[in-house]
Structures are given as structure tokens and as C-alpha cells.
Design an enzyme around this catalytic site. Structure first.
Site, PDB file in Angstrom:
ATOM      1  N   HIS A   1     -10.647  -4.995  -3.171  1.00 13.14           N
ATOM      2  CA  HIS A   1      -9.296  -5.178  -2.652  1.00 13.14           C
ATOM      3  C   HIS A   1      -9.346  -5.481  -1.162  1.00 13.14           C
ATOM      4  CE1 HIS A   1     -10.234  -0.860  -2.482  1.00 13.14           C
ATOM      5  NE2 HIS A   1      -9.373  -0.740  -1.474  1.00 13.14           N
TER       6      HIS A   1
ATOM      7  N   ASP B   1       0.856  -1.182   0.000  1.00 16.70           N
ATOM      8  CA  ASP B   1       0.000   0.000   0.000  1.00 16.70           C
ATOM      9  C   ASP B   1       0.892   1.232   0.000  1.00 16.70           C
ATOM     10  OD1 ASP B   1      -1.726   2.210   1.085  1.00 16.70           O
ATOM     11  OD2 ASP B   1      -3.203   0.599   1.145  1.00 16.70           O
TER      12      ASP B   1
ATOM     13  N   GLN C   1     -15.051   2.984   0.754  1.00 16.24           N
ATOM     14  CA  GLN C   1     -14.355   2.444  -0.416  1.00 16.24           C
ATOM     15  C   GLN C   1     -14.051   3.590  -1.372  1.00 16.24           C
ATOM     16  OE1 GLN C   1     -16.423  -0.676  -2.538  1.00 16.24           O
ATOM     17  NE2 GLN C   1     -14.680  -1.061  -3.872  1.00 16.24           N
ATOM     18  N   SER C   2     -12.773   3.827  -1.605  1.00 19.00           N
ATOM     19  CA  SER C   2     -12.375   4.942  -2.467  1.00 19.00           C
ATOM     20  C   SER C   2     -11.888   4.482  -3.838  1.00 19.00           C
ATOM     21  CB  SER C   2     -11.306   5.799  -1.788  1.00 19.00           C
ATOM     22  OG  SER C   2     -10.165   5.029  -1.503  1.00 19.00           O
TER      23      SER C   2
END
Length: 155
Positions: free
Chosen positions: A141, A72, A135-136
Site C-alpha cells: 500500500h 486512512d 509495515q504492519s
């Protein structure tokens, strides 16, 4: 690097507490990710699609025909990687029964990479779903987060 991570406060805390990296980015991440989720577009290409196609770089830690795992870019813990399916499913609530095998595979990839990353004392797997789930990026994922004690309750 976030504004808070580049501030004098960050470096003072890091020095005083003798920590190699303070995950102050998590203070920034919560509100900014929630804000991004409010305006995220569930249609169209995503940054994850570009990573899968190798159009943008990522620190890939696992890849097979069905899944990809990579670090990330805004870690909230010493170990923080994402596991994604190569075939796009926008969000978990869009998954159908025929996706069951792929969803199970993503969990097994998370387990395998967590072991390879040395997360022997535990880790957390997070799936954000939809606007209220923050959730962007609308490509399913799994966040795998570890290397420190997690707090409870999350969120």
C-alpha cells in the site's frame, strides 16, 4: 480516537492554537505502528483484502479493476489516503518484473486522487516494506499524505 487525541492536552492545544484538528495521532502512530510491524503476520488475509471484497466499510475515493484508494482511518495529515492493488502483493520486495505495470498504475492513481483531493502544493508518498520499514499490513500500500508542510528527514 487515540488516548492522546482524547486527552485534555489535545483539546487545550487545539483551542489555544485554533487548529481544526491537531495531528497528534502521529505521535501515537509511530510507536504503535512500529510495535504492530514487529508482530504482523505476512501470511493470510488482511484488512485490505476485506476492504477490497467490501466486507468492511471504507471511505473509498477511487476504484478501478486494478486498484483501490481509500481514506486512512488514522490520518497523520489533513489529507491521508491509501492506494492498494486489488491483486495482493505482500510487500514491495516481493514484487516481480511482471508487476511493473501495476506498480506504475498505483503511482498514477496516487497522482490522480491527490489532484482530486486538492493537494496542489505537494504531498508525500510512503511505502513501508517489512518489519524494519514498519509495515504492519502485509498487502502493498502507498500512503499519500498532504495538506500540510512535511518535515525532513522522515522517520
Amino acid at each position: 480516537m487515540s488516548l492522546i487525541a482524547s486527552s485534555k492536552l489535545y483539546w487545550t492545544l487545539r483551542y489555544c492554537l485554533r487548529l481544526p484538528y491537531l495531528y497528534l495521532s502521529s505521535l501515537r502512530t509511530m510507536s504503535s505502528e512500529v510495535d504492530k510491524a514487529q508482530t504482523a503476520d505476512p501470511s493470510g488475509d488482511t484488512i485490505f483484502g476485506k476492504i477490497i471484497r467490501k466486507e468492511i466499510p471504507a471511505k473509498i475515493v477511487f476504484e478501478d479493476d486494478e486498484a483501490l484508494a481509500f481514506a486512512d482511518v488514522n490520518p497523520v495529515a489533513p489529507k491521508h489516503f491509501l492506494v492498494i492493488p486489488k491483486r495482493r502483493i505482500s510487500m514491495l520486495s516481493d514484487a516481480v518484473e511482471s508487476d511493473s505495470t501495476l506498480l506504475g498504475h498505483l503511482m498514477m492513481v496516487a497522482k490522480k486522487v491527490a489532484e482530486e483531493q486538492g493537494l496542489v502544493n505537494g504531498y508525500r508518498i510512503v511505502v513501508n516494506n517489512g518489519k524494519e520499514g514498519a509495515q504492519s499490513v502485509y498487502h502493498l500500500h502507498l500512503h499519500v499524505i498532504g495538506g500540510r508542510q512535511m518535515s525532513w528527514p522522515p522517520g
